[in-house]
Motif scaffolding. Structure first.
Motif, mmCIF file in Angstrom:
data_model
loop_
_atom_site.group_PDB
_atom_site.id
_atom_site.type_symbol
_atom_site.label_atom_id
_atom_site.label_comp_id
_atom_site.label_asym_id
_atom_site.label_seq_id
_atom_site.Cartn_x
_atom_site.Cartn_y
_atom_site.Cartn_z
ATOM 1 N N CYS A 39 -22.304 -35.684 -64.693
ATOM 2 C CA CYS A 39 -23.696 -34.342 -66.196
ATOM 3 C C CYS A 39 -23.840 -32.890 -65.656
ATOM 4 O O CYS A 39 -23.338 -32.603 -64.452
ATOM 5 C CB CYS A 39 -25.156 -35.429 -64.659
ATOM 6 S SG CYS A 39 -25.160 -34.512 -62.516
ATOM 7 N N PRO A 40 -24.297 -32.475 -65.646
ATOM 8 C CA PRO A 40 -24.115 -31.154 -66.185
ATOM 9 C C PRO A 40 -24.245 -29.947 -64.918
ATOM 10 O O PRO A 40 -23.912 -29.653 -64.572
ATOM 11 C CB PRO A 40 -25.143 -30.357 -67.461
ATOM 12 C CG PRO A 40 -24.913 -31.967 -68.388
ATOM 13 C CD PRO A 40 -25.058 -33.162 -67.429
ATOM 14 N N GLU A 41 -25.671 -31.429 -64.370
ATOM 15 C CA GLU A 41 -26.089 -29.904 -62.795
ATOM 16 C C GLU A 41 -25.715 -30.085 -61.420
ATOM 17 O O GLU A 41 -24.523 -29.799 -61.084
ATOM 18 C CB GLU A 41 -27.199 -31.031 -62.678
ATOM 19 C CG GLU A 41 -28.679 -30.809 -63.280
ATOM 20 C CD GLU A 41 -28.897 -32.398 -64.585
ATOM 21 O OE1 GLU A 41 -29.328 -31.916 -65.637
ATOM 22 O OE2 GLU A 41 -27.452 -31.948 -64.943
ATOM 23 N N PHE A 42 -24.064 -31.279 -61.632
ATOM 24 C CA PHE A 42 -22.864 -31.531 -60.676
ATOM 25 C C PHE A 42 -22.191 -30.479 -60.927
ATOM 26 O O PHE A 42 -21.423 -29.849 -60.458
ATOM 27 C CB PHE A 42 -22.589 -32.872 -60.693
ATOM 28 C CG PHE A 42 -21.021 -33.034 -60.335
ATOM 29 C CD1 PHE A 42 -21.362 -33.830 -58.445
ATOM 30 C CD2 PHE A 42 -19.973 -32.841 -60.249
ATOM 31 C CE1 PHE A 42 -20.986 -33.687 -57.498
ATOM 32 C CE2 PHE A 42 -19.311 -32.626 -59.360
ATOM 33 C CZ PHE A 42 -18.680 -33.119 -58.668
ATOM 34 N N LEU A 43 -21.954 -30.433 -62.092
ATOM 35 C CA LEU A 43 -20.712 -29.579 -62.664
ATOM 36 C C LEU A 43 -20.710 -28.101 -62.113
ATOM 37 O O LEU A 43 -20.435 -26.925 -61.897
ATOM 38 C CB LEU A 43 -20.167 -29.530 -63.649
ATOM 39 C CG LEU A 43 -19.499 -31.080 -64.146
ATOM 40 C CD1 LEU A 43 -18.881 -31.095 -65.543
ATOM 41 C CD2 LEU A 43 -18.453 -30.792 -63.931
#
Length: 274
Positions: A52-56
């Protein structure tokens, strides 16, 4: 006839956390740092279009070294400034009481050993790669961080039976959760994000059952720690974790206990199903 000695299978030494110096730093060996580099480089390539974008975003914010194992004091400086969290050194596995207690204090438990080369693709014990790479990037996200603390506080006041149910909630969210995004289904569970095989399997295999998150269903669903998952639960957005905080989870646990567990999707295997 073979002798009894010939049938003995050598067992690996158990994993033990490494002890830091007075400043909290650990002198890892060249091979250990090299193992981190292999795992980090390989996994980053696999999850760059699956996480997910938040992880990246969190991975970029933490800016962990790629060629050596990160040191906890360095990680903690960044996490504390962002969400008030720290990573706490622990032995390989800890009991429910300490696990919930640490989370309630905004401390994420992490063993400070890294897997051996023969265990490169799979290890039962959560090592430092799983904890730092799989979980810490999302501890920079306030929704994820707040949910983790609330979960710890709830676990401290729960009964042993309720803690077993809460373990399923943690498993199907923080460890093996999926989330929708503008680019399609993505991974936010640390158990998936640190696994080469499960990262691809969770999103692309036709085998598992993927369903919208339903907490009552989660409490009634079996899982295994030693196999690819049969079930994944999907949240609409990462902020949905905040909504779980508002739910009366103990009441849902009581409902789940009355309904009983759903039939398991796993073949019989001693002590593996939860």
């Amino acid at each position: 006839m073979k002798s009894q000695a010939a049938l003995v299978i050598p067992q690996s030494e158990p994993y033990v956390s490494k002890t830091p110096d007075e400043q909290g730093y650990i002198d890892y060996t060249h091979e250990e740092n090299e193992t981190w580099e292999i795992l980090y480089t390989r996994q980053l390539e696999i999850i760059k279009n699956r996480a997910c974008p938040e992880f990246l975003d969190g991975l970029q914010t933490l800016n962990m070294p790629t060629n050596k194992i990160p040191q906890l004091p360095d990680i903690n400086k960044k996490l504390a400034a962002l969400t008030g969290w720290n990573v706490e050194r622990v032995p390989a596995l800890i009991g429910f009481e300490r696990f919930f207690g640490l989370l309630a204090e905004r401390k994420f438990p992490a063993a400070t050993f890294i897997r051996r080369r023969e265990d490169l693709d799979y290890i039962k014990e959560p090592d430092i790669f799983h904890e730092l790479f799989g979980h810490c990037p999302l501890l920079t996200n306030q929704d994820y961080a707040d949910f983790s603390q609330h979960y710890g506080k709830l676990g401290l006041s729960a009964t042993p039976a309720q803690r077993t149910m809460l373990a399923r909630l943690y498993w199907f969210t923080i460890e093996f959760g999926l989330v929708k995004s503008a680019q399609g289904l993505k991974i936010y569970g640390g158990g998936i994000l640190s696994s080469t095989e499960e990262s691809c399997y969770s999103l692309e295999s036709h085998s598992p059952n993927r369903q919208p998150m339903n907490i009552l269903d989660i409490f009634r669903t079996h899982y295994r720690i030693d196999e690819l998952q049969k079930h994944y639960f999907i949240i609409e957005r990462l902020s949905d974790l905040q909504q779980i905080i508002e739910v009366d989870l103990i009441s849902l646990i009581q409902q789940a206990e009355k309904k009983g567990m759903k039939p398991t999707s796993y073949p019989p295997k001693e002590t593996a199903a939860c």
